[in-house]
Write an enzyme that holds these catalytic residues in place. Sequence first.
Site, PDB file in Angstrom:
ATOM      1  N   TYR A  31      15.799  31.026   4.029  1.00  0.00           N
ATOM      2  CA  TYR A  31      14.639  31.744   4.555  1.00  0.00           C
ATOM      3  C   TYR A  31      14.715  31.891   6.079  1.00  0.00           C
ATOM      4  CZ  TYR A  31      12.162  31.005   0.095  1.00  0.00           C
ATOM      5  OH  TYR A  31      11.776  30.990  -1.223  1.00  0.00           O
ATOM      6  N   LYS A  69       0.841  -1.197   0.000  1.00  0.00           N
ATOM      7  CA  LYS A  69       0.000   0.000   0.000  1.00  0.00           C
ATOM      8  C   LYS A  69       0.873   1.243   0.000  1.00  0.00           C
ATOM      9  CE  LYS A  69      -0.410   0.132   5.050  1.00  0.00           C
ATOM     10  NZ  LYS A  69      -1.317   0.207   6.203  1.00  0.00           N
ATOM     11  N   HIS A 112      -5.078  -6.892  13.648  1.00  0.00           N
ATOM     12  CA  HIS A 112      -3.890  -6.041  13.551  1.00  0.00           C
ATOM     13  C   HIS A 112      -3.475  -5.622  14.954  1.00  0.00           C
ATOM     14  CE1 HIS A 112      -1.039  -3.644  11.334  1.00  0.00           C
ATOM     15  NE2 HIS A 112      -1.368  -2.553  12.009  1.00  0.00           N
ATOM     16  N   ARG A 124      -9.904   0.246  15.726  1.00  0.00           N
ATOM     17  CA  ARG A 124     -10.054   0.839  14.396  1.00  0.00           C
ATOM     18  C   ARG A 124     -11.132   0.033  13.692  1.00  0.00           C
ATOM     19  NH1 ARG A 124      -4.512   1.668  11.024  1.00  0.00           N
ATOM     20  NH2 ARG A 124      -4.799  -0.569  10.750  1.00  0.00           N
ATOM     21  N   ARG A 182       2.160 -10.672   7.571  1.00  0.00           N
ATOM     22  CA  ARG A 182       2.041  -9.435   6.801  1.00  0.00           C
ATOM     23  C   ARG A 182       3.148  -8.439   7.172  1.00  0.00           C
ATOM     24  NH1 ARG A 182      -2.888  -9.443   9.469  1.00  0.00           N
ATOM     25  NH2 ARG A 182      -2.331  -7.431  10.378  1.00  0.00           N
ATOM     26  N   CYS A 206      14.175  24.530   1.713  1.00  0.00           N
ATOM     27  CA  CYS A 206      13.236  25.237   0.833  1.00  0.00           C
ATOM     28  C   CYS A 206      12.359  24.228   0.098  1.00  0.00           C
ATOM     29  CB  CYS A 206      14.005  26.094  -0.167  1.00  0.00           C
ATOM     30  SG  CYS A 206      15.268  27.147   0.556  1.00  0.00           S
ATOM     31  N   MET A 207      11.431  24.706  -0.717  1.00  0.00           N
ATOM     32  CA  MET A 207      10.559  23.800  -1.452  1.00  0.00           C
ATOM     33  C   MET A 207      11.349  22.911  -2.401  1.00  0.00           C
ATOM     34  SD  MET A 207       7.369  24.641  -4.012  1.00  0.00           S
ATOM     35  CE  MET A 207       6.256  25.181  -2.712  1.00  0.00           C
ATOM     36  N   ASP A 208      12.351  23.466  -3.087  1.00  0.00           N
ATOM     37  CA  ASP A 208      13.057  22.745  -4.141  1.00  0.00           C
ATOM     38  C   ASP A 208      14.550  22.597  -3.890  1.00  0.00           C
ATOM     39  OD1 ASP A 208      10.599  22.851  -5.742  1.00  0.00           O
ATOM     40  OD2 ASP A 208      11.101  24.968  -5.975  1.00  0.00           O
TER      41      ASP A 208
END
Length: 388
Positions: free
Chosen positions: A271, A39, A171, A137, A230, A318-320
């Site tokens: 920043y 998953k 689980h 759950r 699992r 930073c973002m990039d």
Amino acid sequence: MESTLKRTWAEIDLDALGHNYRALRAQMGPRARFLGVVKADSYGHGAVHISRELEALGAEYLAISSVDEAQELRRGGVGLPILQLGLTPADQTGAVIKSGVTQAVWSERAAEDFSREAVAAGGRMRAHIKLDTGMSRLGFQCDEAHFDRSLEEICRVCALPGLEVEGVFTHFAVSDEDQESSRAYTQLQHQRFEAMLSRLAERGVRFSICHCANSGATVSYPQFAHDMFRPGIITYGIGDQAEALGLRPVMSLKTVIGAVKDFAPDTTISYGRTFRTGRPSRVGVLPIGYADGLHRVLSNRWRVWTEAGTAPILGRICMDMCMIDLTDLPGVGEGDVVEVYGPHNSVNEAARLAGTISYELTCAVSKRVPRIYMKNGVEVARELLLRA
């Protein structure tokens, strides 16, 4: 889509995956089937390629968390049985049947809805009954206050038309924790699981596959193997327990040094000006940021690995991009590859610094980061999830 830029990428070591698979099978014994949890795009590793490799290695089952994930695997040529662990709307029953997916059933109401839709579609939906033994759950509640009611409900569910009830599972909540209270709670959960199986058997309800061992139980409670186990995150050699079995990290997140600059003392970096140089400094700029999955919370805390040593991150991520200190690594320069996470720079430690779990960091590696699949030291496939 092909990536045209040597920027940032994740190398996926299929040999490490094979090593981990064999070690986990040895841990749980020859009787138990191996269910590979793939998953969330195999925890960021690439579900189609990981699933194909697990199928080739001999795994008997896979697990995902949405019908869309299952359909992606089928389109990718994966033929193994697939267990859908999560919530699925009943109106998707036809898609579940068509994709050959086994659906977790968590309540009598959900089972009735699935049954009605399966009959209307003219098919039968394979199902595994989910027991809630203490995770609180999904699942039929198996604590003392709800046990008898759940027993009756499960018996009715197993008699519904349109459902082929193949298995039952639960689980564990704290099987990966070593405190005495956690071990006692895991044992209690398993006792509840076995008690429900026993009472159902007395009523003539038996299952082909019983399973409960997640990653934590695979390491610490191999006696809970039952018919199938699992392993999730430990399959990828990640998490504190992976080291106990000698498992290897499958993912290495890498980038290159794009630029190097020299700064005088008392120069602020990035920043917010949260880092200030205290000496003449040589600073590298990396083309990786939080949009690639390098969490901003690791600003001024994490480091990258180079062949000459580690280089701390300076200032805010930073973002990039982000910046690293190369002052003490004069031989490291532009174009050199660095490891952000991997065998030399454990994602487990990064997760501890970030106040989270390693799952979150590998799952966060974004779709613009190509996955490059390696076997015997050679690239055998690559994938970029951005649309062409």
